[in-house]
Write an enzyme that holds these catalytic residues in place. Structure first.
Site, short mmCIF file in Angstrom:
data_model
loop_
_atom_site.label_atom_id
_atom_site.label_comp_id
_atom_site.label_asym_id
_atom_site.label_seq_id
_atom_site.Cartn_x
_atom_site.Cartn_y
_atom_site.Cartn_z
N HIS A 192 0.76 -1.39 0.14
CA HIS A 192 0.12 -0.06 -0.19
C HIS A 192 1.00 1.19 -0.23
O HIS A 192 0.85 2.27 -1.14
CB HIS A 192 -1.37 0.03 1.32
CG HIS A 192 -1.68 -0.64 1.41
ND1 HIS A 192 -2.17 -1.76 2.84
CD2 HIS A 192 -2.92 -1.96 0.32
CE1 HIS A 192 -3.12 -2.65 1.87
NE2 HIS A 192 -3.40 -2.55 1.37
N LYS B 39 -16.65 -6.98 6.81
CA LYS B 39 -15.22 -8.29 6.69
C LYS B 39 -15.08 -7.78 8.23
O LYS B 39 -14.81 -7.39 8.73
CB LYS B 39 -14.22 -6.85 5.76
CG LYS B 39 -12.89 -8.03 5.05
CD LYS B 39 -11.99 -7.32 4.81
CE LYS B 39 -10.90 -7.47 3.66
NZ LYS B 39 -9.87 -6.35 2.14
N ARG C 263 -2.52 -6.36 -8.71
CA ARG C 263 -0.98 -6.89 -7.98
C ARG C 263 -1.03 -7.66 -8.49
O ARG C 263 -0.05 -8.03 -9.00
CB ARG C 263 -1.47 -7.24 -6.81
CG ARG C 263 -1.07 -6.63 -5.35
CD ARG C 263 -2.19 -7.38 -4.61
NE ARG C 263 -3.77 -7.85 -4.76
CZ ARG C 263 -4.08 -8.14 -3.13
NH1 ARG C 263 -3.67 -8.74 -2.68
NH2 ARG C 263 -5.69 -8.93 -3.91
N SER D 299 -2.67 -7.85 3.55
CA SER D 299 -2.82 -8.04 5.24
C SER D 299 -3.40 -9.10 5.56
O SER D 299 -2.77 -9.57 6.73
CB SER D 299 -4.22 -6.52 5.04
OG SER D 299 -3.86 -5.36 4.97
N1 COA Z 1 -0.20 -4.49 -2.15
C1 COA Z 1 -0.30 -5.44 -1.15
N2 COA Z 1 -1.23 -5.70 -0.46
C2 COA Z 1 -2.69 -5.08 -1.06
C3 COA Z 1 -2.15 -4.23 -2.72
C4 COA Z 1 -0.94 -3.29 -2.79
N3 COA Z 1 -0.43 -2.29 -2.96
N4 COA Z 1 -3.49 -3.71 -2.92
C5 COA Z 1 -4.23 -4.62 -2.55
N5 COA Z 1 -3.84 -5.11 -0.50
C6 COA Z 1 -4.49 -6.67 -0.69
C7 COA Z 1 -5.91 -5.59 0.90
O1 COA Z 1 -4.75 -5.89 1.92
C8 COA Z 1 -6.43 -6.34 0.57
O2 COA Z 1 -5.78 -7.39 1.88
P1 COA Z 1 -6.59 -8.28 2.94
O3 COA Z 1 -8.02 -8.84 1.86
O4 COA Z 1 -6.28 -9.80 3.43
O5 COA Z 1 -7.71 -7.47 3.72
C9 COA Z 1 -6.58 -7.49 -0.21
O6 COA Z 1 -5.57 -6.61 -1.13
C10 COA Z 1 -8.09 -7.07 -0.81
O7 COA Z 1 -7.65 -5.29 -1.32
P2 COA Z 1 -8.90 -4.16 -2.14
O8 COA Z 1 -9.20 -5.01 -3.24
O9 COA Z 1 -7.96 -3.00 -1.59
O10 COA Z 1 -9.76 -4.34 -0.85
P3 COA Z 1 -10.00 -4.03 0.42
O11 COA Z 1 -11.26 -5.14 1.37
O12 COA Z 1 -9.04 -3.55 0.90
O13 COA Z 1 -10.51 -2.34 0.10
C11 COA Z 1 -12.39 -1.68 -1.14
C12 COA Z 1 -12.42 -2.91 -1.42
C13 COA Z 1 -13.24 -0.78 0.50
C14 COA Z 1 -11.79 -0.29 -1.92
C15 COA Z 1 -14.20 -2.12 -1.58
O14 COA Z 1 -14.97 -2.90 -0.72
C16 COA Z 1 -15.24 -0.81 -0.79
O15 COA Z 1 -15.18 -0.09 -2.28
N6 COA Z 1 -16.12 -0.87 -0.65
C17 COA Z 1 -16.87 0.51 0.33
C18 COA Z 1 -18.84 0.23 -0.33
C19 COA Z 1 -18.78 -0.38 -1.85
O16 COA Z 1 -18.95 0.84 -2.65
N7 COA Z 1 -19.23 -0.95 -2.97
C20 COA Z 1 -19.46 -0.83 -3.39
C21 COA Z 1 -18.34 -1.32 -4.66
S1 COA Z 1 -18.67 -1.44 -6.43
#
Ligand code: COA
Length: 180
Positions: free
Chosen positions: A31, A55, A104, A143
């Protein structure tokens, strides 16, 4: 900033506000890599911790925000916030013109394009989703994986800022359970 076009007319250039949202449970070096790069591309970058009721998180929202603030404090145009509910609503309420996402691997792509297209239909203004390729050295981390390795006694150095590592160990030592 004032821009002058070919006819000599002046235009005010709005500052570009970008958003990088996620669970950040906790923030990792993957991140941080995206944040450092995006903060150089835009005038300001808001890192927003999402309160996601679907989550089960290891850290509370306040803890995730505190960790993210601490490890990004050296970047002057980066601020950390949190929100619950729809990302698109948060974008519309705060006039972000760019939403940054990190990719990723190909496995991220399908989900990301679906989310970007759904969000695009919900934005009021012309907000763009911009994808940055994750640095290959972080392409396999998440994460959850870091928390799992730490909870089983493995080394997580290099994957996560030292402060976040310390917070994971403190939480595990005080009985915090990682059980996703
Ligand atoms: N380096 C390392 N790890 C990374 C990364 C990077 N560059 N990018 C993402 N990851 C990891 C994250 O740590 C996360 O790990 P985890 O699942 O073990 O916690 C995983 O990859 C998924 O990341 P991400 O896709 O960013 O998911 P998230 O849960 O962190 O975020 C949201 C997703 C919050 C942006 C999305 O769910 C959201 O917008 N929610 C709000 C509700 C909403 O609007 N819903 C409708 C969407 S259309």
């Amino acid at each position: 900033m004032v821009l002058i076009d070919f006819s000599g007319e002046e235009h005010i250039k709005m500052k570009t506000k970008a958003l990088y949202a996620g669970s950040f449970d906790p923030i990792t070096n993957g991140h941080i890599n995206i944040i450092e790069r995006a903060s150089k591309m835009y005038d300001s970058l808001t890192v927003a911790v999402v309160v996601n009721p679907n989550k089960k998180c290891f850290f509370t929202v306040d803890e995730r925000v505190e960790i993210a603030r601490k490890v990004t404090e050296y970047m002057p145009n980066v601020e950390v916030d949190s929100f619950s509910g729809l990302l698109a609503n948060y974008v519309n309420e705060n006039d972000f013109s760019v939403v940054v996402r990190g990719l990723r691997a190909t496995m991220d792509f399908e989900n990301e394009i679906q989310m970007a297209q759904m969000n695009a239909s919900l934005y009021i203004n012309d907000t763009e989703t911009v994808f940055l390729m994750t640095d290959p050295q972080y392409s396999y981390i998440s994460s959850s994986m870091i928390k799992e390795v730490a909870s089983l006694g493995g080394r997580i150095d290099g994957f996560i800022p030292d402060y976040a590592k310390q917070k994971i160990h403190e939480k595990l030592q005080s009985g915090g359970k990682y059980n996703e």
